[in-house]
Design a protein around this motif. Structure first.
Motif, PDB file in Angstrom:
ATOM      1  N   ASP A 167     -10.429 -12.515 -11.553  1.00 44.82           N
ATOM      2  CA  ASP A 167     -10.258 -11.062 -11.424  1.00 44.82           C
ATOM      3  C   ASP A 167     -10.565 -10.571 -10.015  1.00 44.82           C
ATOM      4  O   ASP A 167     -10.116  -9.486  -9.628  1.00 44.82           O
ATOM      5  N   ILE A 168     -11.308 -11.330  -9.249  1.00 38.58           N
ATOM      6  CA  ILE A 168     -11.715 -10.865  -7.919  1.00 38.58           C
ATOM      7  C   ILE A 168     -10.501 -10.627  -7.029  1.00 38.58           C
ATOM      8  O   ILE A 168     -10.253  -9.512  -6.559  1.00 38.58           O
ATOM      9  N   LEU A 169      -9.724 -11.694  -6.771  1.00 38.14           N
ATOM     10  CA  LEU A 169      -8.549 -11.548  -5.911  1.00 38.14           C
ATOM     11  C   LEU A 169      -7.442 -10.772  -6.605  1.00 38.14           C
ATOM     12  O   LEU A 169      -6.696 -10.024  -5.971  1.00 38.14           O
ATOM     13  N   GLY A 170      -7.320 -10.951  -7.945  1.00 39.70           N
ATOM     14  CA  GLY A 170      -6.280 -10.216  -8.678  1.00 39.70           C
ATOM     15  C   GLY A 170      -6.457  -8.720  -8.549  1.00 39.70           C
ATOM     16  O   GLY A 170      -5.506  -7.979  -8.266  1.00 39.70           O
ATOM     17  N   SER A 171      -7.689  -8.257  -8.750  1.00 41.70           N
ATOM     18  CA  SER A 171      -7.968  -6.824  -8.605  1.00 41.70           C
ATOM     19  C   SER A 171      -7.829  -6.378  -7.155  1.00 41.70           C
ATOM     20  O   SER A 171      -7.392  -5.254  -6.866  1.00 41.70           O
ATOM     21  N   ALA A 172      -8.211  -7.249  -6.217  1.00 40.29           N
ATOM     22  CA  ALA A 172      -8.140  -6.895  -4.801  1.00 40.29           C
ATOM     23  C   ALA A 172      -6.701  -6.663  -4.348  1.00 40.29           C
ATOM     24  O   ALA A 172      -6.400  -5.657  -3.685  1.00 40.29           O
ATOM     25  N   VAL A 173      -5.797  -7.593  -4.691  1.00 42.13           N
ATOM     26  CA  VAL A 173      -4.400  -7.413  -4.264  1.00 42.13           C
ATOM     27  C   VAL A 173      -3.751  -6.248  -5.007  1.00 42.13           C
ATOM     28  O   VAL A 173      -2.905  -5.532  -4.449  1.00 42.13           O
ATOM     29  N   THR A 174      -4.143  -6.042  -6.273  1.00 39.70           N
ATOM     30  CA  THR A 174      -3.633  -4.885  -7.019  1.00 39.70           C
ATOM     31  C   THR A 174      -4.072  -3.591  -6.347  1.00 39.70           C
ATOM     32  O   THR A 174      -3.271  -2.659  -6.165  1.00 39.70           O
ATOM     33  N   THR A 175      -5.337  -3.532  -5.969  1.00 34.29           N
ATOM     34  CA  THR A 175      -5.850  -2.346  -5.275  1.00 34.29           C
ATOM     35  C   THR A 175      -5.083  -2.089  -3.989  1.00 34.29           C
ATOM     36  O   THR A 175      -4.744  -0.935  -3.659  1.00 34.29           O
ATOM     37  N   ALA A 176      -4.805  -3.140  -3.253  1.00 31.65           N
ATOM     38  CA  ALA A 176      -4.079  -2.993  -1.984  1.00 31.65           C
ATOM     39  C   ALA A 176      -2.709  -2.364  -2.203  1.00 31.65           C
ATOM     40  O   ALA A 176      -2.276  -1.500  -1.431  1.00 31.65           O
ATOM     41  N   VAL A 177      -2.021  -2.786  -3.261  1.00 30.92           N
ATOM     42  CA  VAL A 177      -0.698  -2.225  -3.553  1.00 30.92           C
ATOM     43  C   VAL A 177      -0.812  -0.748  -3.921  1.00 30.92           C
ATOM     44  O   VAL A 177      -0.028   0.087  -3.460  1.00 30.92           O
ATOM     45  N   TYR A 178      -1.802  -0.413  -4.753  1.00 27.22           N
ATOM     46  CA  TYR A 178      -1.961   0.980  -5.170  1.00 27.22           C
ATOM     47  C   TYR A 178      -2.407   1.864  -3.991  1.00 27.22           C
ATOM     48  O   TYR A 178      -2.024   3.038  -3.920  1.00 27.22           O
ATOM     49  N   ILE A 179      -3.230   1.312  -3.086  1.00 26.44           N
ATOM     50  CA  ILE A 179      -3.605   2.070  -1.883  1.00 26.44           C
ATOM     51  C   ILE A 179      -2.375   2.335  -1.021  1.00 26.44           C
ATOM     52  O   ILE A 179      -2.199   3.424  -0.467  1.00 26.44           O
ATOM     53  N   LYS A 180      -1.511   1.331  -0.894  1.00 27.58           N
ATOM     54  CA  LYS A 180      -0.284   1.482  -0.117  1.00 27.58           C
ATOM     55  C   LYS A 180       0.570   2.630  -0.637  1.00 27.58           C
ATOM     56  O   LYS A 180       1.211   3.358   0.135  1.00 27.58           O
ATOM     57  N   HIS A 181       0.580   2.808  -1.964  1.00 25.39           N
ATOM     58  CA  HIS A 181       1.353   3.906  -2.565  1.00 25.39           C
ATOM     59  C   HIS A 181       0.510   5.165  -2.765  1.00 25.39           C
ATOM     60  O   HIS A 181       0.910   6.068  -3.492  1.00 25.39           O
ATOM     61  N   LYS A 182      -0.703   5.195  -2.146  1.00 17.51           N
ATOM     62  CA  LYS A 182      -1.598   6.355  -2.188  1.00 17.51           C
ATOM     63  C   LYS A 182      -2.015   6.716  -3.612  1.00 17.51           C
ATOM     64  O   LYS A 182      -2.118   7.888  -3.977  1.00 17.51           O
ATOM     65  N   ASN A 183      -2.252   5.689  -4.416  1.00 17.03           N
ATOM     66  CA  ASN A 183      -2.681   5.888  -5.800  1.00 17.03           C
ATOM     67  C   ASN A 183      -4.122   5.429  -5.982  1.00 17.03           C
ATOM     68  O   ASN A 183      -4.433   4.515  -6.754  1.00 17.03           O
ATOM     69  N   ILE A 184      -5.047   6.077  -5.275  1.00 20.73           N
ATOM     70  CA  ILE A 184      -6.471   5.784  -5.406  1.00 20.73           C
ATOM     71  C   ILE A 184      -7.245   7.037  -5.035  1.00 20.73           C
ATOM     72  O   ILE A 184      -6.825   7.804  -4.163  1.00 20.73           O
ATOM     73  N   ASP A 185      -8.368   7.286  -5.726  1.00 20.11           N
ATOM     74  CA  ASP A 185      -9.174   8.484  -5.477  1.00 20.11           C
ATOM     75  C   ASP A 185     -10.643   8.147  -5.740  1.00 20.11           C
ATOM     76  O   ASP A 185     -11.118   8.177  -6.875  1.00 20.11           O
ATOM     77  N   LEU A 186     -11.364   7.820  -4.679  1.00 21.12           N
ATOM     78  CA  LEU A 186     -12.782   7.472  -4.809  1.00 21.12           C
ATOM     79  C   LEU A 186     -13.699   8.680  -4.688  1.00 21.12           C
ATOM     80  O   LEU A 186     -14.899   8.571  -4.936  1.00 21.12           O
ATOM     81  N   ARG A 187     -13.146   9.811  -4.294  1.00 20.27           N
ATOM     82  CA  ARG A 187     -13.983  11.001  -4.146  1.00 20.27           C
ATOM     83  C   ARG A 187     -14.590  11.410  -5.482  1.00 20.27           C
ATOM     84  O   ARG A 187     -15.708  11.905  -5.548  1.00 20.27           O
ATOM     85  N   ARG A 188     -13.827  11.201  -6.552  1.00 18.08           N
ATOM     86  CA  ARG A 188     -14.348  11.481  -7.891  1.00 18.08           C
ATOM     87  C   ARG A 188     -14.793  10.218  -8.610  1.00 18.08           C
ATOM     88  O   ARG A 188     -15.264  10.281  -9.748  1.00 18.08           O
TER      89      ARG A 188
END
Length: 509
Positions: free
Chosen positions: A60-81
């Motif tokens: 899950d470590i690398l799997g989640s990491a590369v998934t996160t990278a793709v979602y960040i690229k499409h601006k689909n992440i919000d850590l403020r909340r």
């Protein structure tokens, strides 16, 4: 000694885990752990489930990491909340890992299997989990949001460390249902957090049981490489399609996987369970009845030009006659009640899928969106409950049959007569103003005739007692139908009729 088949299951488990992570932010262990502990003999030992969880967390470590990278690229992440959730989850991961080691194989194995199945059902029923009033991206957390994040963050953190599964899914639900995230933003944020939780939980598992690294290095390498590649591809796909499609695909895969793994893991207990086979037999006969009725109705629909309201009530006919089929085809009340409940839970996601078909509303003569699936879910769950009470608790299955048929036939008569001949709206307090006196009179008359016939057929009572019981119950059914709004008569009328019949049975015979 490991066989080539076991390596095949390593690849299959990793593929499923990667797809789940990339599509919906699911923990790799949700998919991987059940496959490893059920289908791989080397994970069947005393600490097999614990080691399987460690392998899944490492994947899950690398799997989640590369998934996160793709979602960040499409601006689909919000850590403020999401920062409160991040801190809480990370804090409790280690404690959960240590508790998992103490719990042992039985707790972990069973929990993972059933959680997989439940998550799949959840996705099929609700492929899009979002709050109507979605919050603005990047908005600050209010006091309620902080409280929600603290409660769920601590719970999810411990649970992720304990079983290594469900963390991503539970965070997804919290982000969408409670914090107002859009679905894809929730997935991106949860996979970001899961990258660190997987790292901490995986390291904790390996430190507690170093044999994982020494004995499972081949499984670790295969699962990490395959899961990471699958996560990358599926994340790219998820960011290019609608959220509903992602949810339905994931739900179907996980439901099938969880169900098959439960069957494999508990095959000996299942084979020896008489109630299961009685329920399946009743369900099989019931499904044959439904298929035959559907074939007849489809033939009528495509060959005859019937008025829409008449065909709508024809659709209701096999639905309310289901109570007769269930009672007559079951060996006991538990089999009949379980068969109705299982059918309801399977039918709902099937109808949800069919709603996308262009001819759906025309075929089912649907008045408003979601009416058919909601009504049928209420109907079959009502049948399950009514059979359990009337047959199982009271020992009088004829009460359930009579009450449901009085409602079904009476409701059809009320609709047909009310639409054609209804001229005088009902003015009673709390009554549905769309209903007429003519329709209500037709329902009372039809319910009376149906009730009399059912009591004569299912009991040995004298004919005058049957007439009197039906005469008392029919007006109650009609009045309850008048007071029921938004299709709730599916439950209220049979329940009220059954209650009256039961009270009469105590007094009159």
């Amino acid at each position: 000694m490991k066989t080539s088949m076991e390596y095949f299951w390593y690849v299959a488990a990793a593929l499923g885990a990667g797809v789940g992570t990339g599509l919906a932010g699911l923990s790799a262990a949700t998919v991987m752990v059940p496959i490893l502990i059920v289908l791989c003999p080397s994970f069947a030992g005393e600490t097999g489930a614990y080691q399987a969880t460690a392998v899944a967390l490492a994947s899950d470590i690398l799997g989640s990491a590369v998934t996160t990278a793709v979602y960040i690229k499409h601006k689909n992440i919000d850590l403020r909340r999401g920062w409160v959730m991040l801190v809480c989850v990370l804090t409790l991961c280690t404690a959960g890992s240590f508790a998992a080691w103490l719990a042992g194989d039985v707790v972990l194995g069973g929990f993972s299997l059933f959680l997989t199945f439940c998550i799949g059902i959840r996705f099929l029923v609700m492929p899009e989990t979002r709050r109507r009033e979605a919050g603005a991206a990047g908005a600050r957390l209010d006091a309620k949001g902080v409280a929600v994040s603290l409660f769920f963050g601590l719970t999810i953190g411990f649970g992720t460390g304990f079983v290594g599964t469900g963390g991503g899914m539970m965070m997804l639900v919290v982000f969408t249902a409670f914090l107002g995230y859009e679905l894809k933003t929730a997935v991106g944020t949860s996979t970001f957090i899961m990258t660190f939780t997987a790292l901490i939980a995986s390291a904790s598992h390996i430190l507690i049981n170093p044999a994982i690294l020494l004995e499972r290095w081949d499984a670790l390498v295969i699962c990490i490489v395959v899961a990471t590649a699958a996560s990358l591809v599926s994340a790219q796909f998820a960011n290019r399609v609608k959220s509903r499609v992602v949810g339905l695909v994931t739900g179907g895969v996980l439901t099938a996987l969880g169900g098959s793994m439960i069957l494999l893991n508990y095959r000996e207990q299942i084979m020896g369970c008489a109630l299961l086979w009685q329920t399946l037999g009743c369900l099989g006969r019931f499904v044959l009845y439904i298929v035959a009725a559907a074939a007849i109705l489809l033939a009528v629909h495509f060959t005859c030009r019937l008025p829409r309201e008449l065909f709508r009530k024809m659709l209701h006919l096999p639905a309310f006659l289901s109570v007769v089929v269930l009672v007559e085809s079951a060996e006991n009340w538990m089999a009949a009640s379980l068969a109705a409940a299982v059918f309801a839970l399977v039918l709902y996601p099937v109808l949800r899928l069919l709603e996308g078909w262009r001819g759906y509303d025309d075929l089912f003569v649907q008045r408003r969106a979601g009416e058919v699936k909601k009504s049928l879910l209420m109907l079959f769950l009502m049948l399950a409950g009514l059979i359990a009470i009337c047959w199982g608790l009271l020992g009088r299955p004829w009460i359930a049959v009579t009450a449901v048929l009085m409602w079904g036939v009476g409701d059809a008569a009320a609709a047909l007569v009310g639409k054609r001949l209804g001229k005088h709206p009902v003015r009673l307090l709390m009554a549905d103003r769309k209903k007429t006196r003519e329709g209500s009179a037709a329902m009372a008359a039809a319910a009376f005739l149906t009730g009399t016939g059912c009591l004569l057929a299912y009991t040995a009572l004298p004919w005058y007692i049957c007439l009197l019981a039906a005469l008392v119950t029919a007006p109650v059914a009609a009045l309850t139908e008048l007071m029921s709004h938004n299709g709730n008569d599916t439950v209220s009328v049979p329940a009220a009729s059954a209650a009256v019949l039961w009270l009469l049975s105590l007094v009159m015979w």
